[in-house]
Scaffold this active site. Structure first.
Site, PDB file in Angstrom:
ATOM      1  N   ASN A   9       0.875  -1.172   0.000  1.00 56.65           N
ATOM      2  CA  ASN A   9       0.000   0.000   0.000  1.00 56.65           C
ATOM      3  C   ASN A   9       0.915   1.226   0.000  1.00 56.65           C
ATOM      4  O   ASN A   9       1.404   1.648   1.042  1.00 56.65           O
ATOM      5  CB  ASN A   9      -0.890  -0.059   1.251  1.00 56.65           C
ATOM      6  N   ARG A  93      -2.588  -1.847  -3.485  1.00 51.41           N
ATOM      7  CA  ARG A  93      -3.690  -0.905  -3.377  1.00 51.41           C
ATOM      8  C   ARG A  93      -3.462   0.163  -4.434  1.00 51.41           C
ATOM      9  O   ARG A  93      -2.417   0.813  -4.459  1.00 51.41           O
ATOM     10  CB  ARG A  93      -3.698  -0.264  -1.999  1.00 51.41           C
ATOM     11  N   HIS A 181     -12.228   4.559  -0.767  1.00 52.08           N
ATOM     12  CA  HIS A 181     -12.264   3.665   0.408  1.00 52.08           C
ATOM     13  C   HIS A 181     -12.982   2.352   0.098  1.00 52.08           C
ATOM     14  O   HIS A 181     -13.485   1.673   0.995  1.00 52.08           O
ATOM     15  CB  HIS A 181     -12.957   4.330   1.625  1.00 52.08           C
ATOM     16  N   HIS A 208     -16.544   5.087   7.407  1.00 49.60           N
ATOM     17  CA  HIS A 208     -15.097   4.838   7.487  1.00 49.60           C
ATOM     18  C   HIS A 208     -14.467   6.146   7.969  1.00 49.60           C
ATOM     19  O   HIS A 208     -14.318   7.095   7.195  1.00 49.60           O
ATOM     20  CB  HIS A 208     -14.557   4.421   6.111  1.00 49.60           C
ATOM     21  N   LEU A 209     -14.137   6.198   9.261  1.00 47.42           N
ATOM     22  CA  LEU A 209     -13.657   7.443   9.865  1.00 47.42           C
ATOM     23  C   LEU A 209     -12.200   7.284  10.296  1.00 47.42           C
ATOM     24  O   LEU A 209     -11.907   6.795  11.386  1.00 47.42           O
ATOM     25  CB  LEU A 209     -14.536   7.798  11.077  1.00 47.42           C
ATOM     26  N   ASN A 211      -7.993   9.084   9.112  1.00 42.33           N
ATOM     27  CA  ASN A 211      -7.454  10.370   8.651  1.00 42.33           C
ATOM     28  C   ASN A 211      -8.207  10.829   7.421  1.00 42.33           C
ATOM     29  O   ASN A 211      -8.537  11.992   7.265  1.00 42.33           O
ATOM     30  CB  ASN A 211      -5.963  10.240   8.345  1.00 42.33           C
ATOM     31  N   GLY A 212      -8.424   9.872   6.508  1.00 44.11           N
ATOM     32  CA  GLY A 212      -9.374  10.084   5.423  1.00 44.11           C
ATOM     33  C   GLY A 212     -10.711   9.568   5.928  1.00 44.11           C
ATOM     34  O   GLY A 212     -10.745   8.584   6.666  1.00 44.11           O
ATOM     35  N   ARG A 241      -8.240  17.446   5.297  1.00 40.91           N
ATOM     36  CA  ARG A 241      -8.995  17.801   4.085  1.00 40.91           C
ATOM     37  C   ARG A 241     -10.331  18.439   4.455  1.00 40.91           C
ATOM     38  O   ARG A 241     -10.956  18.047   5.438  1.00 40.91           O
ATOM     39  CB  ARG A 241      -9.247  16.547   3.232  1.00 40.91           C
ATOM     40  N   ARG A 285      -7.423  11.795  18.408  1.00 42.63           N
ATOM     41  CA  ARG A 285      -7.063  11.503  19.800  1.00 42.63           C
ATOM     42  C   ARG A 285      -6.515  12.760  20.480  1.00 42.63           C
ATOM     43  O   ARG A 285      -6.864  13.069  21.619  1.00 42.63           O
ATOM     44  CB  ARG A 285      -6.024  10.381  19.847  1.00 42.63           C
ATOM     45  N   GLY A 328      -9.747   4.190  12.104  1.00 43.01           N
ATOM     46  CA  GLY A 328      -9.145   4.679  13.355  1.00 43.01           C
ATOM     47  C   GLY A 328     -10.097   5.343  14.323  1.00 43.01           C
ATOM     48  O   GLY A 328     -10.169   4.971  15.503  1.00 43.01           O
ATOM     49  N   ILE A 329     -10.868   6.324  13.853  1.00 47.50           N
ATOM     50  CA  ILE A 329     -11.791   7.037  14.747  1.00 47.50           C
ATOM     51  C   ILE A 329     -13.039   6.188  15.003  1.00 47.50           C
ATOM     52  O   ILE A 329     -13.502   6.059  16.140  1.00 47.50           O
ATOM     53  CB  ILE A 329     -12.177   8.411  14.139  1.00 47.50           C
ATOM     54  N   GLU A 331     -13.420   3.026  14.965  1.00 47.85           N
ATOM     55  CA  GLU A 331     -13.169   1.850  15.806  1.00 47.85           C
ATOM     56  C   GLU A 331     -12.812   2.226  17.240  1.00 47.85           C
ATOM     57  O   GLU A 331     -13.074   1.462  18.160  1.00 47.85           O
ATOM     58  CB  GLU A 331     -12.002   1.024  15.216  1.00 47.85           C
ATOM     59  N   GLU A 379      -7.982  -3.358   5.089  1.00 46.55           N
ATOM     60  CA  GLU A 379      -7.840  -3.218   3.636  1.00 46.55           C
ATOM     61  C   GLU A 379      -6.754  -4.143   3.089  1.00 46.55           C
ATOM     62  O   GLU A 379      -6.896  -4.688   1.991  1.00 46.55           O
ATOM     63  CB  GLU A 379      -7.528  -1.753   3.302  1.00 46.55           C
TER      64      GLU A 379
END
Ligand code: ADP
Length: 393
Positions: A9, A93, A181, A208-209, A211-212, A241, A285, A328-329, A331, A379
């Site tokens: 990736n 990817r 995504h 899907h939360l 960084n992107g 973004r 975080r 990340g966020i 989960e 992924e």
């Protein structure tokens, strides 16, 4: 010698890799990354138990200078750490498959050229993905390479979700809402069949939360709409973004504030979103810990946009049976999940606060009409699954 599949990736400032045993269980053998390419690169690989098997750091200005060198370095480190395992396929990817590539493909010279021709649609990502393909072809000559696309899962969108209200010729020229995504959404759709079979055939919104960040409306396991469009800028605000913005703002900046394309790109991709709003950090975080008024406002904006898109996607689906939080966020932040779901009883959502705080898989209350889940995405595993499928074909 056992066979293995390498997943690559290659992103804008890092390259992540994972090695899987090439059989149905696809056991993860090794994973790692090289980060801060072009700055002060650091390479780290760990085995399945989490033990470090390679760890190298270079001072500023030394070590692998560009993506090509970074890919060669991590490719060589994986080959050393793989020991007796023979890499029989490499899965990549690739951010953009354009309008035509709706499923993973084996890369041959014609496909390589097709992917390169899509670079103008994803100038910040596609060149790195291509560099990954070329580097692995050099390192593993003759080994099957597979491209898995972030756009492919969305290729079945109805035209109304795929187009902008521009003159028709623009659609033919490829100015469409592709959505991204897709590997994460395909993985979640597959997991739903295992953990919530009733939802696998229902109307589900996946958030899907990371960084992107984006959201996807899935019906019967297929994407029907997504918050991301022509690029991965649209929809939700993200770490850096902007997400959705009135295009008139861009015209204003161009015509009256002296912005050019480079300045706009920097603003929209790197200086906006959570970072821009909080003036502090792109990292959720850090914002949750900071508790400043600006950090709280940035999180509030993020949550507000997720709630609005949830309503919009539920309307596109004609109702809602399931809501899934991932990345990340999604989960890890019980607070963001709670804030998104609070007061959503009109949509049939009732959260179980304790299950949410504990981060269980099912976090909705027993009587909730909409089932709410927290599911880790993967992924890299999705790419390994698709690569194995093509290898065994
Ligand atoms: P990427 O899109 O780069 O793959 P990730 O999916 O890893 O990103 O998500 C990164 C985001 O997840 C960051 O904003 C990070 O702060 C957030 N995150 C990770 N762990 C937690 C946590 N325990 N609580 C809140 N946010 C978290």
């Amino acid at each position: 010698m056992t066979d293995a599949i390498l997943v690559v990736n290659a992103g804008s400032s890092s390259v992540k890799v994972e090695l899987f045993a090439a059989d149905d269980a696809l056991a993860s053998l090794l994973s790692g990354q090289i980060e801060a390419i072009g700055l002060a690169p650091r390479l780290h690989l760990r085995d399945a138990a989490g033990a470090t098997v390679a760890d190298e750091a270079w001072p500023q200005g030394e070590g692998p200078r560009d993506h090509r060198a970074a890919l060669a370095a991590i490719g060589a480190a994986v080959a050393r750490a793989a020991g007796q395992r023979r890499i029989v396929a490499v899965g990549h990817r690739v951010v953009h498959g354009g309008a035509a590539l709706a499923a993973p493909v084996v890369i041959d010279p014609a496909i390589r050229a097709e992917l390169a021709a899509l670079t103008p649609l994803a100038p910040l990502h596609q060149p790195h993905n291509l560099a990954g393909i070329d580097a692995m072809a050099d390192l593993h000559p003759g080994v099957m390479q597979v491209a898995c696309f972030d756009t492919a899962f969305h290729r079945g969108h109805p035209r109304v979700a795929d187009t902008f209200a521009l003159p028709r010729a623009f659609y033919q020229r490829g100015i469409r809402r592709y959505g991204f995504h897709g590997l994460s959404y395909a993985y979640i759709a597959m997991r739903l069949a295992a953990v919530a079979p009733a939802l696998a055939g229902g109307r589900v919104v996946v958030a899907h939360l990371g960084n992107g960040a984006s959201m996807c409306a899935i019906r019967d396991g297929r994407s029907i709409d997504s918050t991301m469009g022509f690029t991965a800028l649209d929809g939700l605000p993200m770490g850096t973004r902007s997400g959705q913005i009135d295009p008139g703002v861009l015209l204003h900046l161009l015509t009256t504030e002296g912005y050019d394309a480079a300045a706009l790109t920097r603003l929209l991709y790197h200086d906006s979103g959570l970072k821009g709003l909080s003036g502090l950090s792109s990292d959720m975080r850090a914002l949750e810990q900071a508790r400043t008024a600006e950090a709280t406002e940035a999180i509030g904006y993020f949550v507000y946009r997720i709630r609005k898109e949830l309503g919009a996607l539920a309307a596109a689906l004609g109702g809602l049976d399931g809501l899934v939080f991932t990345a990340g966020i999604g989960e890890n932040s019980a607070a963001v999940r709670a804030a998104v779901c609070t007061g959503m009883d009109w949509l049939g959502i009732a959260l179980d606060d304790q299950a949410n705080a504990r981060g269980e898989t099912v976090i909705s209350a027993p009587g909730s009409r909409v089932q709410v889940l927290r599911l880790p995405t993967d992924e890299e595993r999705m790419i390994a699954i698709e690569t194995l499928r093509l290898l065994l074909r």
